[in-house]
Structures are given as structure tokens and as C-alpha cells.
Design a protein around this motif. Structure first.
Motif, PDB file in Angstrom:
ATOM      1  N   GLN A  70       2.951  -2.002 -10.899  1.00 40.13           N
ATOM      2  CA  GLN A  70       3.240  -0.796 -11.765  1.00 40.13           C
ATOM      3  C   GLN A  70       4.151   0.227 -10.534  1.00 40.13           C
ATOM      4  OE1 GLN A  70      -0.143   1.444 -13.065  1.00 40.13           O
ATOM      5  NE2 GLN A  70       0.850   3.040 -13.590  1.00 40.13           N
ATOM      6  N   ALA A  71       3.723   0.144  -9.282  1.00 40.94           N
ATOM      7  CA  ALA A  71       4.453   1.070  -8.478  1.00 40.94           C
ATOM      8  C   ALA A  71       5.913   0.509  -8.451  1.00 40.94           C
ATOM      9  CB  ALA A  71       3.659   0.885  -7.144  1.00 40.94           C
ATOM     10  N   CYS A  72       6.217  -0.673  -8.437  1.00 41.31           N
ATOM     11  CA  CYS A  72       7.433  -1.245  -8.174  1.00 41.31           C
ATOM     12  C   CYS A  72       8.429  -0.800  -9.577  1.00 41.31           C
ATOM     13  CB  CYS A  72       7.551  -2.623  -8.193  1.00 41.31           C
ATOM     14  SG  CYS A  72       7.256  -3.393  -6.504  1.00 41.31           S
ATOM     15  N   ALA A  73       7.811  -0.970 -10.705  1.00 39.33           N
ATOM     16  CA  ALA A  73       8.354  -0.490 -12.006  1.00 39.33           C
ATOM     17  C   ALA A  73       8.730   0.956 -11.840  1.00 39.33           C
ATOM     18  CB  ALA A  73       7.376  -0.735 -13.217  1.00 39.33           C
ATOM     19  N   ALA A  74       7.903   1.752 -11.226  1.00 36.82           N
ATOM     20  CA  ALA A  74       8.153   3.493 -11.318  1.00 36.82           C
ATOM     21  C   ALA A  74       9.299   3.593 -10.438  1.00 36.82           C
ATOM     22  CB  ALA A  74       6.666   3.992 -10.916  1.00 36.82           C
ATOM     23  N   LEU A  75       9.474   2.801  -9.518  1.00 36.23           N
ATOM     24  CA  LEU A  75      10.658   3.030  -8.342  1.00 36.23           C
ATOM     25  C   LEU A  75      11.628   2.245  -8.824  1.00 36.23           C
ATOM     26  CD1 LEU A  75       8.620   2.745  -4.963  1.00 36.23           C
ATOM     27  CD2 LEU A  75       9.326   4.729  -5.904  1.00 36.23           C
ATOM     28  N   SER A 120       0.671  -1.230  -0.092  1.00 35.55           N
ATOM     29  CA  SER A 120      -0.029  -0.129  -0.047  1.00 35.55           C
ATOM     30  C   SER A 120       0.936   1.345  -0.332  1.00 35.55           C
ATOM     31  CB  SER A 120      -1.003  -0.029   1.057  1.00 35.55           C
ATOM     32  OG  SER A 120      -1.740  -1.053   1.146  1.00 35.55           O
ATOM     33  N   LEU A 121       1.799   1.280   0.663  1.00 34.16           N
ATOM     34  CA  LEU A 121       2.839   2.269   0.825  1.00 34.16           C
ATOM     35  C   LEU A 121       3.398   2.645  -0.491  1.00 34.16           C
ATOM     36  CD1 LEU A 121       3.991   4.768   2.367  1.00 34.16           C
ATOM     37  CD2 LEU A 121       5.904   2.988   3.188  1.00 34.16           C
ATOM     38  N   LEU A 122       4.039   1.470  -1.092  1.00 32.04           N
ATOM     39  CA  LEU A 122       4.341   1.745  -2.483  1.00 32.04           C
ATOM     40  C   LEU A 122       3.447   2.315  -3.343  1.00 32.04           C
ATOM     41  CD1 LEU A 122       6.690  -1.520  -2.949  1.00 32.04           C
ATOM     42  CD2 LEU A 122       7.453   0.760  -2.373  1.00 32.04           C
ATOM     43  N   ILE A 123       2.190   1.912  -3.323  1.00 27.92           N
ATOM     44  CA  ILE A 123       1.294   2.365  -4.436  1.00 27.92           C
ATOM     45  C   ILE A 123       0.966   3.700  -4.203  1.00 27.92           C
ATOM     46  CG2 ILE A 123      -1.232   2.059  -4.868  1.00 27.92           C
ATOM     47  CD1 ILE A 123      -0.804  -0.963  -4.361  1.00 27.92           C
ATOM     48  N   GLY A 172       0.693   9.582  -5.482  1.00 27.73           N
ATOM     49  CA  GLY A 172       1.412  11.004  -5.608  1.00 27.73           C
ATOM     50  C   GLY A 172       1.934  11.366  -4.416  1.00 27.73           C
ATOM     51  N   CYS A 173       2.199  10.557  -3.536  1.00 23.40           N
ATOM     52  CA  CYS A 173       2.826  10.835  -2.123  1.00 23.40           C
ATOM     53  C   CYS A 173       4.010  10.402  -2.012  1.00 23.40           C
ATOM     54  CB  CYS A 173       1.824  10.488  -1.103  1.00 23.40           C
ATOM     55  SG  CYS A 173       0.092  11.159  -1.194  1.00 23.40           S
ATOM     56  N   PRO A 174       5.168  10.620  -2.678  1.00 23.39           N
ATOM     57  CA  PRO A 174       6.518  10.084  -2.634  1.00 23.39           C
ATOM     58  C   PRO A 174       7.312  10.237  -1.327  1.00 23.39           C
ATOM     59  CG  PRO A 174       6.554  12.128  -3.763  1.00 23.39           C
ATOM     60  CD  PRO A 174       5.323  11.859  -3.624  1.00 23.39           C
ATOM     61  N   ASP A 175       6.791  11.058  -0.335  1.00 19.98           N
ATOM     62  CA  ASP A 175       7.370  11.043   0.985  1.00 19.98           C
ATOM     63  C   ASP A 175       6.577  10.602   1.964  1.00 19.98           C
ATOM     64  OD1 ASP A 175       9.657  12.689  -0.172  1.00 19.98           O
ATOM     65  OD2 ASP A 175       8.408  14.729  -0.079  1.00 19.98           O
TER      66      ASP A 175
END
Length: 102
Positions: free
Chosen positions: A89-94, A26-29, A35-38
Motif C-alpha cells: 500500500q505504501a509503494c502504491a501511494a508513492l 518501515s520507512l516507506l510505511i 503520516g510522516c512524509p519527511d
């Protein structure tokens, strides 16, 4: 537009499962798709056919964040597939490899 396909029992069960077993996902997503990178923490607070709602902690303050699904969901089985898609998708973005499902 049709009504909500998921009753309170389904929403509660999915929310508990995500919060108990997949808080990191959930945090990665939320860091990427929400839109909450921090963000330092995220918990699922609900969902409907169009998206998932989170409470995200930013600087010790909890704020609501909604992450839309890629398409409208109509069946419970679609929830897992969509959350896995969002996680991947979140993993790929990071630039981090997703863990393997066992």
C-alpha cells in the motif's frame, strides 16, 4: 475485546527482523501510512493485535508513530501478511513498484 495475542518473544523477534532486514520498508510505511512524509529513518519498537509502533526520525528528532493494521490480528502468521500489505500500500501511494519476494 480480547487480550494481546503476541507475547514479548514474538514482538521482539518481529521487531528485530523488521529493523535488521526491512528498515527501508518501515520507512516507506511510516512516510505514507504513518503520516510522516519527511521521515529520514524508522524502526519498529513494538506491535500488538491492532497495529505496529515505530520510532520515526524527523529533523534529527525521534518521535513515536503508530500505524494501525487493517484488521485485528489473532495469529503470528497474520503479522507477515499484514506488513506485506502495508508495504505494498505504501509503494502504491508513492508510485513505486514493490520489490518481488524471492
Amino acid at each position: 475485546m480480547t487480550g494481546q495475542p503476541f507475547d514479548a518473544d514474538v514482538v521482539g523477534a518481529v521487531s528485530r527482523h523488521m529493523n535488521d532486514d526491512h528498515a527501508g520498508d518501515s520507512l516507506l510505511i511510516c512516510r505514507t501510512l504513518g503520516g510522516c512524509p519527511d521521515a529520514s529513518r524508522a524502526r519498529v519498537t513494538g506491535l500488538d493485535a491492532d497495529g505496529m509502533d515505530f520510532a520515526v526520525t524527523l529533523d534529527d528528532i525521534e518521535v513515536p508513530v503508530r500505524v494501525p493494521f487493517a484488521h485485528r490480528l489473532t495469529e503470528r502468521a497474520e503479522i507477515r501478511r499484514e506488513v506485506v500489505r502495508m508495504y505494498e500500500q505504501a509503494c502504491a501511494a508513492l508510485g513505486v513498484p514493490p520489490r518481488r519476494a524471492d
